[in-house]
Write an enzyme that holds these catalytic residues in place. Structure first.
Site, PDB file in Angstrom:
ATOM      1  N   ASP A  21     -42.362 -23.507  40.632  1.00 14.60           N
ATOM      2  CA  ASP A  21     -41.230 -23.575  41.573  1.00 14.60           C
ATOM      3  C   ASP A  21     -39.981 -22.843  41.088  1.00 14.60           C
ATOM      4  O   ASP A  21     -38.860 -23.188  41.504  1.00 14.60           O
ATOM      5  CB  ASP A  21     -40.850 -25.034  41.872  1.00 14.60           C
ATOM      6  CG  ASP A  21     -41.859 -25.732  42.771  1.00 14.60           C
ATOM      7  OD1 ASP A  21     -42.922 -25.152  43.032  1.00 14.60           O
ATOM      8  OD2 ASP A  21     -41.574 -26.868  43.202  1.00 14.60           O
ATOM      9  N   CYS A  74     -48.370 -24.590  45.313  1.00  9.41           N
ATOM     10  CA  CYS A  74     -49.018 -24.711  44.001  1.00  9.41           C
ATOM     11  C   CYS A  74     -50.507 -24.381  44.009  1.00  9.41           C
ATOM     12  O   CYS A  74     -50.956 -23.433  43.366  1.00  9.41           O
ATOM     13  CB  CYS A  74     -48.830 -26.122  43.451  1.00  9.41           C
ATOM     14  SG  CYS A  74     -47.117 -26.686  43.407  1.00  9.41           S
ATOM     15  N   LYS A 133     -50.389 -27.852  33.878  1.00 13.97           N
ATOM     16  CA  LYS A 133     -50.732 -28.388  35.204  1.00 13.97           C
ATOM     17  C   LYS A 133     -51.961 -27.711  35.803  1.00 13.97           C
ATOM     18  O   LYS A 133     -51.994 -26.492  35.942  1.00 13.97           O
ATOM     19  CB  LYS A 133     -49.516 -28.205  36.123  1.00 13.97           C
ATOM     20  CG  LYS A 133     -49.740 -28.522  37.583  1.00 13.97           C
ATOM     21  CD  LYS A 133     -48.442 -28.332  38.346  1.00 13.97           C
ATOM     22  CE  LYS A 133     -48.675 -28.267  39.840  1.00 13.97           C
ATOM     23  NZ  LYS A 133     -47.426 -28.140  40.604  1.00 13.97           N
ATOM     24  N   HIS A 146     -53.998 -28.900  39.028  1.00 12.61           N
ATOM     25  CA  HIS A 146     -53.788 -28.937  40.478  1.00 12.61           C
ATOM     26  C   HIS A 146     -54.822 -28.138  41.267  1.00 12.61           C
ATOM     27  O   HIS A 146     -54.507 -27.509  42.281  1.00 12.61           O
ATOM     28  CB  HIS A 146     -52.375 -28.471  40.833  1.00 12.61           C
ATOM     29  CG  HIS A 146     -51.912 -29.075  42.131  1.00 12.61           C
ATOM     30  ND1 HIS A 146     -50.710 -28.760  42.727  1.00 12.61           N
ATOM     31  CD2 HIS A 146     -52.474 -30.000  42.952  1.00 12.61           C
ATOM     32  CE1 HIS A 146     -50.564 -29.436  43.849  1.00 12.61           C
ATOM     33  NE2 HIS A 146     -51.632 -30.200  44.010  1.00 12.61           N
ATOM     34  N   HIS A 188     -40.560 -27.806  38.538  1.00 15.04           N
ATOM     35  CA  HIS A 188     -40.921 -28.623  39.702  1.00 15.04           C
ATOM     36  C   HIS A 188     -40.211 -29.981  39.623  1.00 15.04           C
ATOM     37  O   HIS A 188     -39.964 -30.501  38.538  1.00 15.04           O
ATOM     38  CB  HIS A 188     -42.441 -28.817  39.706  1.00 15.04           C
ATOM     39  CG  HIS A 188     -43.014 -29.316  40.994  1.00 15.04           C
ATOM     40  ND1 HIS A 188     -42.780 -30.593  41.475  1.00 15.04           N
ATOM     41  CD2 HIS A 188     -43.846 -28.717  41.889  1.00 15.04           C
ATOM     42  CE1 HIS A 188     -43.430 -30.748  42.613  1.00 15.04           C
ATOM     43  NE2 HIS A 188     -44.081 -29.634  42.896  1.00 15.04           N
ATOM     44  N   ASP A 215     -45.245 -19.701  40.322  1.00 17.00           N
ATOM     45  CA  ASP A 215     -46.358 -19.931  41.248  1.00 17.00           C
ATOM     46  C   ASP A 215     -45.948 -19.809  42.710  1.00 17.00           C
ATOM     47  O   ASP A 215     -46.782 -19.603  43.579  1.00 17.00           O
ATOM     48  CB  ASP A 215     -47.015 -21.299  40.992  1.00 17.00           C
ATOM     49  CG  ASP A 215     -46.085 -22.468  41.305  1.00 17.00           C
ATOM     50  OD1 ASP A 215     -44.859 -22.273  41.346  1.00 17.00           O
ATOM     51  OD2 ASP A 215     -46.604 -23.593  41.487  1.00 17.00           O
ATOM     52  N   LYS A 274     -39.816 -22.192  49.110  1.00 16.86           N
ATOM     53  CA  LYS A 274     -41.167 -22.680  48.815  1.00 16.86           C
ATOM     54  C   LYS A 274     -41.782 -23.286  50.075  1.00 16.86           C
ATOM     55  O   LYS A 274     -41.109 -23.956  50.857  1.00 16.86           O
ATOM     56  CB  LYS A 274     -41.095 -23.747  47.721  1.00 16.86           C
ATOM     57  CG  LYS A 274     -42.397 -24.468  47.472  1.00 16.86           C
ATOM     58  CD  LYS A 274     -42.240 -25.600  46.490  1.00 16.86           C
ATOM     59  CE  LYS A 274     -43.564 -26.345  46.326  1.00 16.86           C
ATOM     60  NZ  LYS A 274     -43.478 -27.430  45.328  1.00 16.86           N
TER      61      LYS A 274
END
Length: 557
Positions: free
Chosen positions: A59, A96, A150, A152, A243, A301, A319
Site C-alpha cells: 500500500d 493485494c 505477507k 495473501h 498497510h 503492490d 488503492k
C-alpha cells in the site's frame, strides 16, 4: 523542470536524514546479528546465476518516496533507486492478492480465476494449484528459495501454503493484514485468530511483541547469515508495511510531529521504519557476500489509500481503483549487474514481467505449455532498449457490475460497459463500468487533524457514463476524457477487451466456510480443509451407492 525539482528533493532528503553509508553497520529496524556460521564467507567472483532479492511493500502510494517529492524521508530507497534504474512507467494491480498472484505466476487474473477482489480469510480459496510458481521454477535450476512476510494467496488447505508452492522456508503472515505487534487478526466479530507462521506451523515462539517490519528484517538477516553465498538465492521479502492498521514504534515519529493529520503522521513513521529496514537488508547483503552478484527489485503492490495516510498525488484515484493512482507503482531495480546504472526507464513494465525476466536471468526454462502474460524485460531495464510489452490488461471483473447504466449499446455492441474493466494499449487507456473512487488528493488534503476531502479535486461526470478513454502518455493524470472525441479508438480497445475475455477462466470466489473459524483450529488462522475428511465422505457415499445397487439387484431378482 519537474525532473530537476524531483532530483533536488531527492538530494535534499539524502543530506538531511543522517543515514550511514552502505558499508557501515547500523541498528534499528532489524539490526544485523552475528554470523550464524561463526565466520563471514568471502564474496568471491560473481557467479552466473544472480541472487534475486524481491522486496514488495504494501500500500505504498506513488508519491510516498523521496524521489517523487514526498515530505516523508526515504534516503535508502532514494539512494538505491538513484544508483539503479527507476521504473517510471511501471504497473501493478489495485489490490493485494491480484498483484501477488501475477508476480508469482506471470499471468493476468483472468487466467488464474482471481479476477474478483481479494482472497478473504474465511474463503476456501487459494492460488490454483495447477499454476507453476516463480520459486518452483527457480528451484529447478538450483536456487534456494525463502519467503519472509505477507502471503495473501490463500491457505484453506495445506497444499496452498507457501512451503508447498515452491519456498524452502516461510516466515510471516497468511492473511492480508493484522496487528503489527500481536499478529492477531479479526475478520469479523468473534472470528479472530493468530497469524504468524514459521513454515507450516504457528510461530508462537516468535511472539515477543516485536514490530513486524523489524522482526521480518531480523529473519532476513538470519537467512543471509546462514546461507552459502556461492549458491544462488531467491529471497522474497513481502513487508506488511505500510498497510493498515497504522502502527509504528515511537522513535520513528520524531521527524513527523509537524504533520497534523494523524493518519499521515503514523503512515510517515511506518514508511521511515520500512526505509531503515531495507537499509539493514542491504548492509546484510554486503556483509555476507551477496551484494556484488545480486539483483534487488523494489515494488509496491498497489497504490496508496488516502484515508489511511497514503498519497498518490498527482495521480488520480487510490488503492482498489483502476485509475492511475491505484495501479501505477513505485518501483526500481538496483544491481551491480545493471549496464545502465543511474537511469530512468520509461518503457512499459508490468508486475507479470518479473516471472519470465527472473527465470531467464536464473538460466531457467519456461515451459512451452505455460501461457504467460509477462515478458522478459531485463534488456529494457538494464540496457535501455524498447519494451516488448505494448499493452496491459489491467483486469476484467465480470462479478463487479455496479455501473447500473452500463450496456452493450454504450459499448457499441462489442462490450457490456456495466462490467468493470481496464486496458492499456500503447498510449491509450480505456476504462469501463465503475472504475472506483476517482478524486485527485493533493498534499493539502493532509494538512488538517482529520481526513479532509474539501481539498480534493473532483469531476462530476454526466449521468450514466460507463466508458472513459485517456492518452496516458500525454495525460498521465487522467484529466481529459477523450472517449467522445475518438470513438474509433474506443471500439478498437473494446474489441481487444473482448479478445482477452475469450481466454478467461471462471472466477473463483467461493462463499465463507464456517470451518475456517480459528476457534476450531487452536486459535490460529490456518488450513482447515482436511483431505482425509473429503475422502471419508466420498468413501461413505461410494459405500452407500454400493448398498443401494445391491438392494436394487435383490429386488430385481
Amino acid at each position: 523542470m519537474v525532473a530537476a525539482v524531483l532530483a533536488g528533493l531527492s538530494l535534499l532528503s539524502l543530506l538531511t536524514c543522517g543515514y550511514l553509508a552502505w558499508g557501515s553497520r547500523r541498528g534499528g529496524a532489524g539490526e544485523a546479528p552475528g554470523n550464524l556460521l561463526g565466520e563471514e564467507p568471502a564474496a568471491g567472483a560473481p557467479r552466473s546465476q544472480p541472487h534475486i532479492i524481491f522486496i514488495l511493500a504494501d500500500d505504498q502510494g506513488f508519491r510516498d518516496v523521496g524521489y517523487h517529492g514526498s515530505e516523508i524521508r526515504t534516503p535508502t530507497l532514494d539512494k538505491l533507486a538513484a544508483e539503479g534504474v527507476k521504473l517510471e512507467n511501471y504497473y501493478v494491480q489495485p489490490m493485494c492478492t491480484p498483484s501477488r498472484s501475477q508476480l508469482i505466476t506471470g499471468k493476468y487474473q483472468i487466467h488464474t480465476g482471481l479476477q474478483h477482489s481479494i482472497i478473504r480469510p474465511t474463503q476456501p480459496n487459494c492460488l490454483p494449484l495447477d499454476n507453476v510458481t516463480l520459486p518452483q521454477k527457480l528451484k529447478e535450476v538450483g536456487y534456494s528459495t525463502h519467503m519472509v512476510g505477507k502471503w495473501h494467496l490463500g491457505f484453506y488447505r495445506r497444499e496452498c501454503m507457501p512451503t508447498q508452492r515452491g519456498f524452502d522456508s516461510f516466515f510471516g503472515s497468511l492473511l492480508g493484514s493484522g496487528d503489527y505487534y500481536t499478529h492477531f487478526k479479526c475478520d469479523s466479530p468473534g472470528i479472530c485468530g493468530y497469524d504468524l507462521y514459521e513454515n507450516d506451523n504457528a510461530a508462537w515462539d516468535h511472539d515477543n511483541g516485536i514490530y513486524s517490519t523489524q522482526m521480518y528484517t531480523q529473519k532476513v538477516q538470519q537467512i543471509l547469515a546462514s546461507h552459502n553465498p556461492r549458491k544462488p538465492l531467491f529471497l522474497y521479502i513481502a513487508y506488511q508495511a505500510v498497510h493498515s492498521p497504522l502502527q509504528a514504534p515511537g522513535r520513528y515519529f520524531e521527524h513527523y510531529r509537524s504533520i497534523n493529520n494523524i493518519n499521515r503522521r503514523r503512515y510517515a513513521a511506518m514508511l521511515a521504519c520500512l526505509d531503515e529496514a531495507i537499509n539493514n537488508v542491504t548492509l546484510a547483503l554486503r556483509k555476507y557476500g551477496y551484494y556484488e552478484n545480486s539483483i534487488i527489485i523494489y515494488s509496491s503492490d498497489n497504490g496508496g489509500q488516502p484515508m489511511a495516510g497514503g498519497s498518490n498525488w498527482p495521480l488520480r484515484g487510490s488503492k482498489g481503483t483502476y485509475w492511475e493512482g491505484g495501479i501505477r507503482a513505485v518501483g526500481f531495480v538496483h544491481s551491480p549487474l545493471l549496464k545502465n546504472k543511474g537511469s530512468v526507464c520509461k518503457e512499459l513494465v508490468h508486475i507479470t514481467d518479473w516471472f519470465p525476466t527472473l527465470i531467464t536471468l536464473a538460466e531457467g526454462q519456461i515451459d512451452e505449455d505455460i501461457q504467460l502474460d509477462g515478458y522478459d524485460v531485463w534488456e529494457t531495464i538494464s540496457e535501455g532498449r524498447r519494451s516488448p510489452r505494448v499493452d496491459i490488461l489491467h483486469n476484467i471483473d465480470p462479478i463487479y457490475t455496479k455501473a447500473k447504466n452500463g450496456s452493450w449499446a454504450a459499448g457499441y455492441g462489442i462490450w457490456n460497459t456495466a462490467i468493470q474493466s481496464a486496458i492499456r494499449v500503447n498510449h491509450w487507456k480505456l476504462l469501463t463500468g465503475n472504475p472506483g473512487y476517482s478524486d485527485w488528493v493533493p498534499p493539502q488534503a493532509f494538512s488538517n487533524a482529520g481526513p479532509n476531502r474539501w481539498h480534493n479535486e473532483r469531476v462530476s461526470w454526466s449521468a450514466g457514463k460507463t466508458v472513459w478513454l485517456f492518452n496516458i502518455t500525454a495525460d498521465p493524470y487522467e484529466r481529459v476524457d477523450l472517449s467522445a472525441r475518438h470513438p474509433e479508438v474506443v471500439k478498437q480497445l473494446l474489441r481487444r477487451l473482448s479478445q482477452f475475455n475469450k481466454t478467461a477462466v471462471p472466477v473463483r470466489y467461493p462463499p465463507k466456510d464456517p470451518r475456517s473459524n480459528p476457534k476450531l483450529n487452536g486459535g490460529v488462522w490456518g488450513p482447515w480443509f482436511k483431505e482425509d475428511e473429503k475422502k471419508k465422505k466420498s468413501d461413505k457415499s461410494k459405500g452407500a451407492n454400493k448398498q443401494k445397487k445391491s438392494k436394487n439387484k435383490k429386488k430385481a431378482n
